[in-house]
Structures are given as structure tokens and as C-alpha cells.
Design a protein around this motif. Structure first.
Motif, PDB file in Angstrom:
ATOM      1  N   LEU A 264      68.447  30.730  44.984  1.00 31.67           N
ATOM      2  CA  LEU A 264      68.489  30.732  46.451  1.00 31.67           C
ATOM      3  C   LEU A 264      67.103  30.497  47.018  1.00 31.67           C
ATOM      4  O   LEU A 264      66.932  29.712  47.954  1.00 31.67           O
ATOM      5  CB  LEU A 264      69.056  32.056  46.961  1.00 31.67           C
ATOM      6  N   ARG A 265      66.087  31.159  46.461  1.00 28.81           N
ATOM      7  CA  ARG A 265      64.716  30.969  46.939  1.00 28.81           C
ATOM      8  C   ARG A 265      64.268  29.517  46.783  1.00 28.81           C
ATOM      9  O   ARG A 265      63.512  29.003  47.609  1.00 28.81           O
ATOM     10  CB  ARG A 265      63.752  31.882  46.174  1.00 28.81           C
ATOM     11  N   ASP A 266      64.735  28.855  45.730  1.00 25.56           N
ATOM     12  CA  ASP A 266      64.318  27.478  45.450  1.00 25.56           C
ATOM     13  C   ASP A 266      65.255  26.437  46.065  1.00 25.56           C
ATOM     14  O   ASP A 266      65.207  25.256  45.685  1.00 25.56           O
ATOM     15  CB  ASP A 266      64.250  27.255  43.936  1.00 25.56           C
ATOM     16  N   LEU A 267      66.087  26.850  47.006  1.00 21.87           N
ATOM     17  CA  LEU A 267      67.080  25.941  47.580  1.00 21.87           C
ATOM     18  C   LEU A 267      66.451  24.657  48.094  1.00 21.87           C
ATOM     19  O   LEU A 267      66.924  23.550  47.790  1.00 21.87           O
ATOM     20  CB  LEU A 267      67.821  26.642  48.724  1.00 21.87           C
ATOM     21  N   PHE A 268      65.379  24.743  48.856  1.00 21.54           N
ATOM     22  CA  PHE A 268      64.802  23.552  49.493  1.00 21.54           C
ATOM     23  C   PHE A 268      64.173  22.609  48.477  1.00 21.54           C
ATOM     24  O   PHE A 268      64.326  21.389  48.581  1.00 21.54           O
ATOM     25  CB  PHE A 268      63.791  23.963  50.559  1.00 21.54           C
ATOM     26  N   ILE A 269      63.485  23.166  47.498  1.00 23.25           N
ATOM     27  CA  ILE A 269      62.882  22.300  46.483  1.00 23.25           C
ATOM     28  C   ILE A 269      63.967  21.642  45.638  1.00 23.25           C
ATOM     29  O   ILE A 269      63.854  20.479  45.229  1.00 23.25           O
ATOM     30  CB  ILE A 269      61.881  23.083  45.600  1.00 23.25           C
ATOM     31  N   ASP A 270      65.076  22.361  45.373  1.00 28.98           N
ATOM     32  CA  ASP A 270      66.189  21.773  44.626  1.00 28.98           C
ATOM     33  C   ASP A 270      66.847  20.637  45.416  1.00 28.98           C
ATOM     34  O   ASP A 270      67.221  19.609  44.842  1.00 28.98           O
ATOM     35  CB  ASP A 270      67.233  22.841  44.282  1.00 28.98           C
ATOM     36  N   LEU A 271      67.001  20.825  46.715  1.00 27.68           N
ATOM     37  CA  LEU A 271      67.591  19.773  47.539  1.00 27.68           C
ATOM     38  C   LEU A 271      66.725  18.518  47.521  1.00 27.68           C
ATOM     39  O   LEU A 271      67.240  17.401  47.475  1.00 27.68           O
ATOM     40  CB  LEU A 271      67.780  20.260  48.978  1.00 27.68           C
ATOM     41  N   VAL A 272      65.412  18.709  47.553  1.00 30.22           N
ATOM     42  CA  VAL A 272      64.507  17.565  47.530  1.00 30.22           C
ATOM     43  C   VAL A 272      64.556  16.864  46.178  1.00 30.22           C
ATOM     44  O   VAL A 272      64.721  15.638  46.094  1.00 30.22           O
ATOM     45  CB  VAL A 272      63.068  18.002  47.859  1.00 30.22           C
ATOM     46  N   GLU A 273      64.426  17.621  45.105  1.00 30.23           N
ATOM     47  CA  GLU A 273      64.324  17.018  43.778  1.00 30.23           C
ATOM     48  C   GLU A 273      65.650  16.451  43.273  1.00 30.23           C
ATOM     49  O   GLU A 273      65.677  15.377  42.653  1.00 30.23           O
ATOM     50  CB  GLU A 273      63.805  18.053  42.772  1.00 30.23           C
ATOM     51  N   LYS A 274      66.748  17.158  43.560  1.00 32.40           N
ATOM     52  CA  LYS A 274      68.027  16.770  42.967  1.00 32.40           C
ATOM     53  C   LYS A 274      68.865  15.862  43.855  1.00 32.40           C
ATOM     54  O   LYS A 274      69.795  15.206  43.373  1.00 32.40           O
ATOM     55  CB  LYS A 274      68.835  18.022  42.602  1.00 32.40           C
ATOM     56  N   TYR A 275      68.554  15.823  45.143  1.00 33.13           N
ATOM     57  CA  TYR A 275      69.400  15.028  46.033  1.00 33.13           C
ATOM     58  C   TYR A 275      68.607  14.060  46.905  1.00 33.13           C
ATOM     59  O   TYR A 275      68.880  12.870  46.924  1.00 33.13           O
ATOM     60  CB  TYR A 275      70.241  15.957  46.925  1.00 33.13           C
ATOM     61  N   ILE A 276      67.613  14.576  47.626  1.00 30.80           N
ATOM     62  CA  ILE A 276      66.903  13.744  48.587  1.00 30.80           C
ATOM     63  C   ILE A 276      66.079  12.663  47.910  1.00 30.80           C
ATOM     64  O   ILE A 276      66.132  11.480  48.295  1.00 30.80           O
ATOM     65  CB  ILE A 276      66.025  14.616  49.505  1.00 30.80           C
ATOM     66  N   GLU A 277      65.314  13.011  46.893  1.00 27.73           N
ATOM     67  CA  GLU A 277      64.486  12.008  46.216  1.00 27.73           C
ATOM     68  C   GLU A 277      65.317  10.895  45.576  1.00 27.73           C
ATOM     69  O   GLU A 277      64.970   9.710  45.724  1.00 27.73           O
ATOM     70  CB  GLU A 277      63.587  12.682  45.179  1.00 27.73           C
ATOM     71  N   PRO A 278      66.422  11.209  44.874  1.00 29.66           N
ATOM     72  CA  PRO A 278      67.253  10.117  44.337  1.00 29.66           C
ATOM     73  C   PRO A 278      67.809   9.203  45.430  1.00 29.66           C
ATOM     74  O   PRO A 278      67.860   7.976  45.252  1.00 29.66           O
ATOM     75  CB  PRO A 278      68.384  10.853  43.610  1.00 29.66           C
ATOM     76  N   CYS A 279      68.207   9.791  46.562  1.00 26.17           N
ATOM     77  CA  CYS A 279      68.734   8.969  47.658  1.00 26.17           C
ATOM     78  C   CYS A 279      67.634   8.111  48.284  1.00 26.17           C
ATOM     79  O   CYS A 279      67.865   6.961  48.660  1.00 26.17           O
ATOM     80  CB  CYS A 279      69.383   9.851  48.718  1.00 26.17           C
ATOM     81  N   LYS A 280      66.433   8.661  48.396  1.00 22.24           N
ATOM     82  CA  LYS A 280      65.312   7.872  48.917  1.00 22.24           C
ATOM     83  C   LYS A 280      64.984   6.721  47.967  1.00 22.24           C
ATOM     84  O   LYS A 280      64.650   5.609  48.414  1.00 22.24           O
ATOM     85  CB  LYS A 280      64.088   8.773  49.107  1.00 22.24           C
ATOM     86  N   HIS A 281      65.064   6.990  46.672  1.00 24.37           N
ATOM     87  CA  HIS A 281      64.770   5.955  45.680  1.00 24.37           C
ATOM     88  C   HIS A 281      65.730   4.775  45.828  1.00 24.37           C
ATOM     89  O   HIS A 281      65.362   3.618  45.592  1.00 24.37           O
ATOM     90  CB  HIS A 281      64.865   6.549  44.277  1.00 24.37           C
ATOM     91  N   LEU A 282      66.969   5.083  46.239  1.00 22.88           N
ATOM     92  CA  LEU A 282      67.980   4.035  46.419  1.00 22.88           C
ATOM     93  C   LEU A 282      68.037   3.531  47.855  1.00 22.88           C
ATOM     94  O   LEU A 282      68.925   2.755  48.209  1.00 22.88           O
ATOM     95  CB  LEU A 282      69.355   4.575  46.004  1.00 22.88           C
ATOM     96  N   ASN A 283      67.084   4.007  48.685  1.00 22.57           N
ATOM     97  CA  ASN A 283      66.991   3.554  50.083  1.00 22.57           C
ATOM     98  C   ASN A 283      68.275   3.805  50.879  1.00 22.57           C
ATOM     99  O   ASN A 283      68.746   2.938  51.613  1.00 22.57           O
ATOM    100  CB  ASN A 283      66.621   2.065  50.133  1.00 22.57           C
ATOM    101  N   TRP A 284      68.817   4.988  50.731  1.00 23.72           N
ATOM    102  CA  TRP A 284      69.963   5.362  51.558  1.00 23.72           C
ATOM    103  C   TRP A 284      69.508   5.462  53.024  1.00 23.72           C
ATOM    104  O   TRP A 284      68.569   6.200  53.331  1.00 23.72           O
ATOM    105  CB  TRP A 284      70.495   6.733  51.145  1.00 23.72           C
TER     106      TRP A 284
END
Length: 333
Positions: A264-284
Motif C-alpha cells: 500500500l505504501r508503494d502504491l504510487f511507485i508501483d503504478l508508475v513502474e508497472k503501468y504508467i511507464e509501459p504505457c508511455k513507452h508505447l505512446n498511449w
């Protein structure tokens, strides 16, 4: 023709004596010395707004009192972003010169803002009931400011990680939006008198039940693709169709682990690493992400298993509404 006007009058003979002024006189202070002492005390009254409302020293109407309190507790988003996630302790206060240098705000101003955040946190952290109402009633703050402090306290209370390098691009307003989303969907609403500063533990345990959606992946994917076609670009549609399992399991596995404090404490870093960064890499594009999250949530609600288990459907909706309310403001450069 005579006209008469009725006037109600009240006559009293009680003299109002301010005990603080009287004590200063008893101690032998001159008028100038007493005025200086009262001026210094007046500033301290701002640390306890209810006392400011009841005192006789500073003659102010209600509107002026509210303005003075609001201005004193206002904070700069750049400064609070640097304070956010740090332990609100005396040791941290000593490092505010770095905050001042980084944000270009006066050191005294940074100290005032830090001290205010610490004071609000210490006052309301153990109080039962609504976090928002506790902040508002104890500090006489306007709605928008009470909500901002509620977010600061909520993030501090739950010890969310906000300072890792990969999170540095996020602003205070981003974290404010995330905190509001989580408080709204993962605990009692901020206006609810029975709300607390913690994420609802029972809800976090119930999130483990969402793993059953992994067995309904094909059905879920079919619903998502049917609704998503035409709402996003063909490129993003093809990406979802080919890699639905990756996107879906990322979100569901994240939900499964949130009952652990560290997760729970790491929620934001997990969202960035596991979801946001992959989507940015694919230019969503952001609008395509919004559309996907909306369709993904809606299609999950309509699964047969959700119709058979209304409680599970509620947990799913609460989880996805909360997580979407974090992902969307966090998805930017």
C-alpha cells in the motif's frame, strides 16, 4: 398624525475585563510593552484558530478573522510537494533550507508551512470521525484548504511513498487528486462523520477476491474489445487486443497485494513502474487511457460472476474507480 417607533433597549453595568491585559498591568508593563506582548501573542493565536475566535485582544469581525486564518494556513504547492511524504518531525524542520533553495521561497515561509502541516497532522491524526471535518472544525479553514490538508494528513498517516526518483515528476496537485480518489473510493467519503484517516482494512482484504477475474479473462477481454473499438486509435486497439492479459493482470495483481502495508505504501511507485511507464513507452494518448480504464471497469462489472456476487462487483467498482482516479492525473511527463 403621530407615529411611534418601538425600540428595544438593554442596559447593563458589567465591565468586561480581559484577563491577559489585566495580568500584564499587574506585572508592571508599560502600555507599549503590553502592546508588544499582545502583538506577539496575537500571532500565536493563529496556531489555535478557535482561541482567535474567542479572544478580546484583537478586535476583528468574523470575515476578517476567517481571512487572517485562511491566509496564515495557505501553502504553496511547490513547498508542500517537497514536504509531502516526509516525516513531520523537528529533524525534518532543520532541513528546510534545502526546500527553500529548491523552491525559491523564503525560509521563514517554508518553516511556517511545515509547522502548519505538522500542527494539523498532530491535531487530527488520532481523532475519530471524518478527517475532513476534523481539519475544518479544529482550524476554521475554508473548504478547499481543509481538503488539501486532509490529503496531506492522509498521505502522511498511511506513509505513502512520494519521494522516490521516479515520482519526482509528480506535482502536489497530482498527489492531491490521488489522495482524494483513494479517500473517496477506498474508505468512507471525506464528508462522512464515521470516516477515519486510514484506508478501510476490510476493503483491502476483499481485494484479494478479485483474483477470480483471472479465470474470466477471455470473457472480460471480449467485453472490453467490443466496447473499445472506435473509441481509441486502431494502434491502441490492436495493442489492447494483443496484450490484454498484461494490462489486466497488472491491475488485478496490484489489487491482490494491497492488504500488505508495504504494498500500500508503494502504491504510487508501483503504478508508475508497472503501468504508467509501459504505457508511455508505447505512446498511449491520455484520452485513450481514460477510455480503456472506463471500458475495462464497465466490462468487469458486467461479467456473469459479478452478477452472481454483488459484493464482489462493489469491491471491483470501488477498486477501479480509485485506481483510475490515480492513474489519470499521474499520466503526464
Amino acid at each position: 398624525m403621530n407615529t411611534y417607533t418601538e425600540v428595544d433597549t438593554f442596559v447593563g453595568n458589567h465591565t468586561l475585563v480581559d484577563p491577559d491585559i489585566y495580568q500584564l498591568w499587574l506585572e508592571g508593563n508599560s502600555a507599549q510593552e503590553a502592546a508588544t506582548a499582545l502583538q506577539q501573542k496575537g500571532e500565536k493565536l493563529l496556531q489555535f484558530p478557535p482561541r482567535l475566535m474567542d479572544q478580546w485582544i484583537l478586535q476583528m469581525d468574523a470575515a476578517t478573522q476567517n481571512m487572517v486564518i485562511s491566509k496564515y494556513y495557505e501553502f504553496d504547492d511547490l513547498v508542500m510537494r517537497e514536504i509531502l511524504g516526509k516525516k513531520l518531525s523537528s529533524r525534518q524542520r532543520k532541513d528546510l533550507d534545502e526546500v527553500s533553495e529548491k523552491t525559491n521561497f523564503n525560509l521563514k515561509s517554508c518553516r511556517r508551512q511545515f509547522d502548519n502541516a505538522k500542527r494539523v497532522f498532530k491535531t487530527v491524526e488520532e481523532l475519530p470521525g471524518s478527517l475532513y471535518h476534523n481539519v475544518k472544525s479544529n482550524f476554521y479553514l475554508p473548504d478547499h484548504l481543509a481538503k488539501k490538508y486532509s490529503a496531506v494528513v492522509f498521505i502522511a498517516e498511511n506513509r505513502f511513498e512520494t519521494n522516490k526518483r521516479k515520482l519526482q515528476y509528480l506535482t502536489f496537485q497530482d498527489f492531491y487528486a490521488c489522495a482524494m480518489s483513494i479517500m473517496t473510493h477506498w474508505k468512507s467519503p471525506i464528508e462522512d462523520e464515521d470516516a477515519t484517516a486510514d484506508v478501510e482494512r476490510e476493503f483491502l482484504m476483499d481485494l484479494r477476491d478479485l483474483r477470480c477475474l483471472l479465470d474470466k479473462e477471455k470473457e472480460h477481454k471480449t467485453g472490453v474489445c467490443q466496447k473499445l473499438r472506435g473509441r481509441v486509435s486502431e494502434r491502441i486497439y490492436s495493442e489492447v487486443e494483443q496484450n490484454f492479459k498484461v494490462y489486466s493482470r497488472t491491475l488485478i495483481n496490484l489489487a491482490y497485494g494491497l492488504n500488505h502495508n508495504k504494498e500500500l505504501r508503494d502504491l504510487f511507485i508501483d503504478l508508475v513502474e508497472k503501468y504508467i511507464e509501459p504505457c508511455k513507452h508505447l505512446n498511449w494518448p491520455l484520452n485513450d487511457m481514460k477510455a480503456f480504464l472506463e471500458v475495462y471497469t464497465e466490462s468487469g462489472v458486467q461479467l456473469d460472476i459479478m452478477k452472481l456476487q454483488p459484493g464482489l462487483r462493489t469491491v471491483w467498482k470501488r477498486y477501479m474507480d480509485g485506481i483510475s482516479g490515480c492513474l489519470i492525473p499521474m499520466y503526464h511527463n
